[in-house]
Design a protein around this motif. Structure first.
Motif, PDB file in Angstrom:
ATOM      1  N   THR A  33       0.836  -1.205   0.000  1.00  0.00           N
ATOM      2  CA  THR A  33       0.000   0.000   0.000  1.00  0.00           C
ATOM      3  C   THR A  33       0.869   1.254   0.000  1.00  0.00           C
ATOM      4  O   THR A  33       0.535   2.232  -0.658  1.00  0.00           O
ATOM      5  CB  THR A  33      -0.973   0.032   1.194  1.00  0.00           C
ATOM      6  N   THR A  34       1.957   1.220   0.737  1.00  0.00           N
ATOM      7  CA  THR A  34       2.824   2.401   0.778  1.00  0.00           C
ATOM      8  C   THR A  34       3.657   2.521  -0.499  1.00  0.00           C
ATOM      9  O   THR A  34       4.075   3.614  -0.863  1.00  0.00           O
ATOM     10  CB  THR A  34       3.739   2.376   2.011  1.00  0.00           C
ATOM     11  N   TYR A  35       3.891   1.413  -1.199  1.00  0.00           N
ATOM     12  CA  TYR A  35       4.624   1.456  -2.466  1.00  0.00           C
ATOM     13  C   TYR A  35       3.759   2.083  -3.567  1.00  0.00           C
ATOM     14  O   TYR A  35       4.225   2.932  -4.325  1.00  0.00           O
ATOM     15  CB  TYR A  35       5.057   0.041  -2.875  1.00  0.00           C
ATOM     16  N   TYR A  36       2.506   1.666  -3.665  1.00  0.00           N
ATOM     17  CA  TYR A  36       1.629   2.128  -4.740  1.00  0.00           C
ATOM     18  C   TYR A  36       0.995   3.488  -4.460  1.00  0.00           C
ATOM     19  O   TYR A  36       0.602   4.199  -5.383  1.00  0.00           O
ATOM     20  CB  TYR A  36       0.527   1.102  -5.029  1.00  0.00           C
ATOM     21  N   PHE A  37       0.859   3.832  -3.195  1.00  0.00           N
ATOM     22  CA  PHE A  37       0.199   5.096  -2.831  1.00  0.00           C
ATOM     23  C   PHE A  37       1.106   5.867  -1.894  1.00  0.00           C
ATOM     24  O   PHE A  37       1.330   5.449  -0.757  1.00  0.00           O
ATOM     25  CB  PHE A  37      -1.156   4.822  -2.172  1.00  0.00           C
ATOM     26  N   LYS A  38       1.595   7.009  -2.363  1.00  0.00           N
ATOM     27  CA  LYS A  38       2.581   7.765  -1.576  1.00  0.00           C
ATOM     28  C   LYS A  38       2.016   8.273  -0.252  1.00  0.00           C
ATOM     29  O   LYS A  38       2.726   8.413   0.715  1.00  0.00           O
ATOM     30  CB  LYS A  38       3.148   8.915  -2.388  1.00  0.00           C
ATOM     31  N   ASP A  39       0.692   8.558  -0.256  1.00  0.00           N
ATOM     32  CA  ASP A  39       0.055   8.986   0.993  1.00  0.00           C
ATOM     33  C   ASP A  39      -1.427   8.617   0.947  1.00  0.00           C
ATOM     34  O   ASP A  39      -1.937   8.147  -0.069  1.00  0.00           O
ATOM     35  CB  ASP A  39       0.262  10.486   1.244  1.00  0.00           C
ATOM     36  N   LEU A  40      -2.107   8.853   2.058  1.00  0.00           N
ATOM     37  CA  LEU A  40      -3.519   8.486   2.142  1.00  0.00           C
ATOM     38  C   LEU A  40      -4.390   9.321   1.210  1.00  0.00           C
ATOM     39  O   LEU A  40      -5.383   8.825   0.692  1.00  0.00           O
ATOM     40  CB  LEU A  40      -4.018   8.619   3.580  1.00  0.00           C
ATOM     41  N   SER A  41      -4.003  10.561   0.957  1.00  0.00           N
ATOM     42  CA  SER A  41      -4.795  11.393   0.045  1.00  0.00           C
ATOM     43  C   SER A  41      -4.829  10.790  -1.354  1.00  0.00           C
ATOM     44  O   SER A  41      -5.874  10.767  -2.007  1.00  0.00           O
ATOM     45  CB  SER A  41      -4.231  12.811  -0.021  1.00  0.00           C
ATOM     46  N   GLN A  42      -3.685  10.293  -1.809  1.00  0.00           N
ATOM     47  CA  GLN A  42      -3.637   9.655  -3.128  1.00  0.00           C
ATOM     48  C   GLN A  42      -4.484   8.379  -3.128  1.00  0.00           C
ATOM     49  O   GLN A  42      -5.226   8.126  -4.075  1.00  0.00           O
ATOM     50  CB  GLN A  42      -2.197   9.322  -3.528  1.00  0.00           C
TER      51      GLN A  42
END
Length: 196
Positions: A33-42
């Protein structure tokens, strides 16, 4: 992971959304999840966009059916009060069918929509996503109201949208209380008032 994010929002609320919660819900390693999405907003933006696109495809069939139905009537027919009442009742049944399907098949989606429309703690970019979804559906209802020749298509479309959102919110707030016959009667009264 996008579907998992939507499930977390629907089941636990926006504030419960974390990379860890999404990974757990999706059954994947947290590092994905952290690899594909840089932050929760994304992650939120992509999940809601994914949902919005699927909703547009699904609702598009109901909208097209309503527009095809309206195409059967010329201006002379639309001028007849009895025909306009018949049309109002038919459109109310189509909206009821859509609501029933949407609530039965996608209750989590309805909960996500309500979160995005009414949670005052969302940041500006997330509010913009909700605004885009609502604007798209509003434009569809304006088109229907124009085709019907209502007095104030934009205002009338807002009344329809507000009523549908209220009915959806009520249906998920009190499970088992969605009664299609009652909903259809309420929508028929609204549509008859708009086309009178």
């Amino acid at each position: 992971m996008l579907e998992a994010a939507l499930r977390v929002i629907a089941d636990q609320g926006y504030r419960a959304l974390t990379h860890r919660a999404v990974a757990r819900e999706a059954g994947v390693n947290l590092s994905l999840t952290t690899y594909y999405f840089k932050d929760l907003s994304q992650l939120v933006a992509e999940a809601f966009t994914h949902y919005k696109d699927a909703l547009h495809r699904e609702a598009g069939g109901y909208l097209q059916a309503a527009l095809d139905y309206l195409d059967r009537f010329d201006k002379a027919a639309l001028a007849d009060a009895a025909v306009r009442r018949e049309i109002a009742d038919s459109l109310a049944r189509t909206m009821t069918d859509y609501l029933e399907h949407h609530i039965r098949e996608h209750p989590q989606g309805v909960a996500v929509e309500m979160t995005f429309f009414f949670d005052l703690h969302l940041d500006e970019s997330q509010r913009e996503l909700a605004h885009k979804l609502r604007s798209r559906f509003l434009a569809d209802f304006v088109a229907v109201c124009r085709r019907l020749g209502t007095a104030e298509p934009e205002t009338d479309a807002e009344l329809i949208m507000g009523t549908l959102q209220h009915l959806e919110c009520q249906a998920i707030a009190v499970p088992g209380q969605f009664r299609p016959d009652t909903i259809s009667r309420q929508l028929s009264r609204l549509m008859r008032a708009l086309v009178a």
